[in-house]
Design a protein around this motif. Structure first.
Motif, mmCIF file in Angstrom:
data_model
loop_
_atom_site.group_PDB
_atom_site.id
_atom_site.type_symbol
_atom_site.label_atom_id
_atom_site.label_comp_id
_atom_site.label_asym_id
_atom_site.label_seq_id
_atom_site.Cartn_x
_atom_site.Cartn_y
_atom_site.Cartn_z
ATOM 1 N N TYR A 96 64.231 40.843 123.139
ATOM 2 C CA TYR A 96 63.368 39.742 122.702
ATOM 3 C C TYR A 96 61.914 39.985 123.120
ATOM 4 C CZ TYR A 96 67.018 36.614 120.976
ATOM 5 O OH TYR A 96 68.026 36.050 120.248
ATOM 6 N N ALA A 97 61.699 40.502 124.321
ATOM 7 C CA ALA A 97 60.334 40.791 124.783
ATOM 8 C C ALA A 97 59.698 41.878 123.918
ATOM 9 C CB ALA A 97 60.348 41.213 126.251
ATOM 10 N N ALA A 98 60.458 42.911 123.598
ATOM 11 C CA ALA A 98 59.933 43.988 122.749
ATOM 12 C C ALA A 98 59.627 43.471 121.348
ATOM 13 C CB ALA A 98 60.935 45.144 122.689
ATOM 14 N N LEU A 99 60.473 42.602 120.838
ATOM 15 C CA LEU A 99 60.241 42.032 119.515
ATOM 16 C C LEU A 99 58.970 41.182 119.508
ATOM 17 C CD1 LEU A 99 61.182 41.497 116.611
ATOM 18 C CD2 LEU A 99 62.618 39.662 117.511
ATOM 19 N N THR A 100 58.791 40.384 120.536
ATOM 20 C CA THR A 100 57.589 39.560 120.648
ATOM 21 C C THR A 100 56.336 40.435 120.695
ATOM 22 O OG1 THR A 100 58.793 37.808 121.770
ATOM 23 C CG2 THR A 100 56.407 37.845 122.080
ATOM 24 N N GLU A 101 56.380 41.493 121.497
ATOM 25 C CA GLU A 101 55.238 42.410 121.593
ATOM 26 C C GLU A 101 54.976 43.089 120.253
ATOM 27 O OE1 GLU A 101 51.945 44.259 122.767
ATOM 28 O OE2 GLU A 101 52.997 42.665 123.815
ATOM 29 N N SER A 102 56.031 43.471 119.562
ATOM 30 C CA SER A 102 55.893 44.105 118.257
ATOM 31 C C SER A 102 55.246 43.153 117.250
ATOM 32 C CB SER A 102 57.269 44.535 117.749
ATOM 33 O OG SER A 102 57.184 45.062 116.454
ATOM 34 N N ARG A 103 55.640 41.887 117.293
ATOM 35 C CA ARG A 103 55.037 40.902 116.379
ATOM 36 C C ARG A 103 53.560 40.690 116.705
ATOM 37 N NH1 ARG A 103 60.175 36.785 116.137
ATOM 38 N NH2 ARG A 103 61.268 37.909 114.474
ATOM 39 N N ARG A 104 53.215 40.673 117.983
ATOM 40 C CA ARG A 104 51.800 40.548 118.368
ATOM 41 C C ARG A 104 50.995 41.734 117.852
ATOM 42 N NH1 ARG A 104 53.306 39.187 124.128
ATOM 43 N NH2 ARG A 104 53.531 36.950 124.101
ATOM 44 N N GLU A 105 51.534 42.925 118.023
ATOM 45 C CA GLU A 105 50.848 44.137 117.568
ATOM 46 C C GLU A 105 50.692 44.127 116.050
ATOM 47 O OE1 GLU A 105 49.088 48.020 118.009
ATOM 48 O OE2 GLU A 105 49.358 46.272 119.286
ATOM 49 N N THR A 106 51.714 43.696 115.348
ATOM 50 C CA THR A 106 51.639 43.609 113.891
ATOM 51 C C THR A 106 50.545 42.650 113.466
ATOM 52 O OG1 THR A 106 53.986 44.142 113.664
ATOM 53 C CG2 THR A 106 52.952 43.008 111.813
ATOM 54 N N ALA A 107 50.479 41.496 114.120
ATOM 55 C CA ALA A 107 49.435 40.508 113.798
ATOM 56 C C ALA A 107 48.053 41.075 114.081
ATOM 57 C CB ALA A 107 49.666 39.227 114.596
ATOM 58 N N ARG A 108 47.901 41.808 115.196
ATOM 59 C CA ARG A 108 46.619 42.412 115.537
ATOM 60 C C ARG A 108 46.205 43.433 114.481
ATOM 61 N NH1 ARG A 108 44.488 46.750 117.524
ATOM 62 N NH2 ARG A 108 46.445 47.841 117.814
ATOM 63 N N ILE A 109 47.136 44.258 114.045
ATOM 64 C CA ILE A 109 46.834 45.280 113.037
ATOM 65 C C ILE A 109 46.490 44.635 111.700
ATOM 66 C CG2 ILE A 109 47.884 47.118 111.651
ATOM 67 C CD1 ILE A 109 49.385 47.939 114.249
ATOM 68 N N LYS A 110 47.239 43.593 111.313
ATOM 69 C CA LYS A 110 46.940 42.902 110.055
ATOM 70 C C LYS A 110 45.549 42.284 110.087
ATOM 71 C CE LYS A 110 51.555 41.692 108.436
ATOM 72 N NZ LYS A 110 52.465 40.559 108.144
ATOM 73 N N ALA A 111 45.194 41.678 111.216
ATOM 74 C CA ALA A 111 43.860 41.074 111.332
ATOM 75 C C ALA A 111 42.784 42.143 111.235
ATOM 76 C CB ALA A 111 43.744 40.308 112.654
ATOM 77 N N GLY A 112 43.007 43.277 111.862
ATOM 78 C CA GLY A 112 42.050 44.385 111.777
ATOM 79 C C GLY A 112 41.912 44.900 110.356
ATOM 80 N N LEU A 113 43.017 44.999 109.656
ATOM 81 C CA LEU A 113 42.984 45.454 108.263
ATOM 82 C C LEU A 113 42.229 44.458 107.386
ATOM 83 C CD1 LEU A 113 43.799 47.384 106.017
ATOM 84 C CD2 LEU A 113 45.989 46.181 105.878
ATOM 85 N N ARG A 114 42.472 43.184 107.603
ATOM 86 C CA ARG A 114 41.741 42.170 106.826
ATOM 87 C C ARG A 114 40.233 42.267 107.069
ATOM 88 N NH1 ARG A 114 45.710 38.543 108.880
ATOM 89 N NH2 ARG A 114 47.451 38.491 107.431
ATOM 90 N N ARG A 115 39.839 42.442 108.350
ATOM 91 C CA ARG A 115 38.404 42.592 108.651
ATOM 92 C C ARG A 115 37.834 43.823 107.948
ATOM 93 N NH1 ARG A 115 40.199 41.063 113.774
ATOM 94 N NH2 ARG A 115 40.238 43.241 114.430
ATOM 95 N N TRP A 116 38.567 44.925 108.006
ATOM 96 C CA TRP A 116 38.102 46.156 107.369
ATOM 97 C C TRP A 116 37.962 45.965 105.862
ATOM 98 C CZ3 TRP A 116 40.236 49.446 103.722
ATOM 99 C CH2 TRP A 116 39.569 50.664 103.555
ATOM 100 N N GLN A 117 38.956 45.313 105.245
ATOM 101 C CA GLN A 117 38.895 45.086 103.801
ATOM 102 C C GLN A 117 37.707 44.190 103.437
ATOM 103 O OE1 GLN A 117 42.902 43.587 103.305
ATOM 104 N NE2 GLN A 117 43.556 45.489 102.318
#
Length: 76
Positions: A41-62
């Motif tokens: 569960y901790a790894a899944l939570t961290e993975s979801r945080r990282e995914t959200a961070r990457i998506k936000a970065g991609l949106r800014r770049w776009q």
């Protein structure tokens, strides 16, 4: 099932002279399973945080790319 549910699950003790599982072994196993589940569960939570961070970065770049493209189009 959540880790706390695994930890709190208890088996009925076996009667004297009957066959069955050693309750100490069962509880030790349940504790180990709960710890493993908590780690997952901790790894899944961290993975979801990282995914959200990457998506936000991609949106800014776009957005930056679209803005730069629009600025280049206005200069012509």
């Amino acid at each position: 099932m959540l880790p706390w549910q695994v930890r709190e699950h208890r088996f009925a003790p076996v009667g004297f002279g009957r066959r069955g599982l050693n309750p100490d072994d069962v509880y030790a196993f349940l504790d180990r399973v709960a710890a493993d589940m908590a780690a997952v569960y901790a790894a899944l939570t961290e993975s979801r945080r990282e995914t959200a961070r990457i998506k936000a970065g991609l949106r800014r770049w776009q957005t930056d790319q679209a803005r730069a493209r629009n600025e280049r189009g206005q200069d012509r």
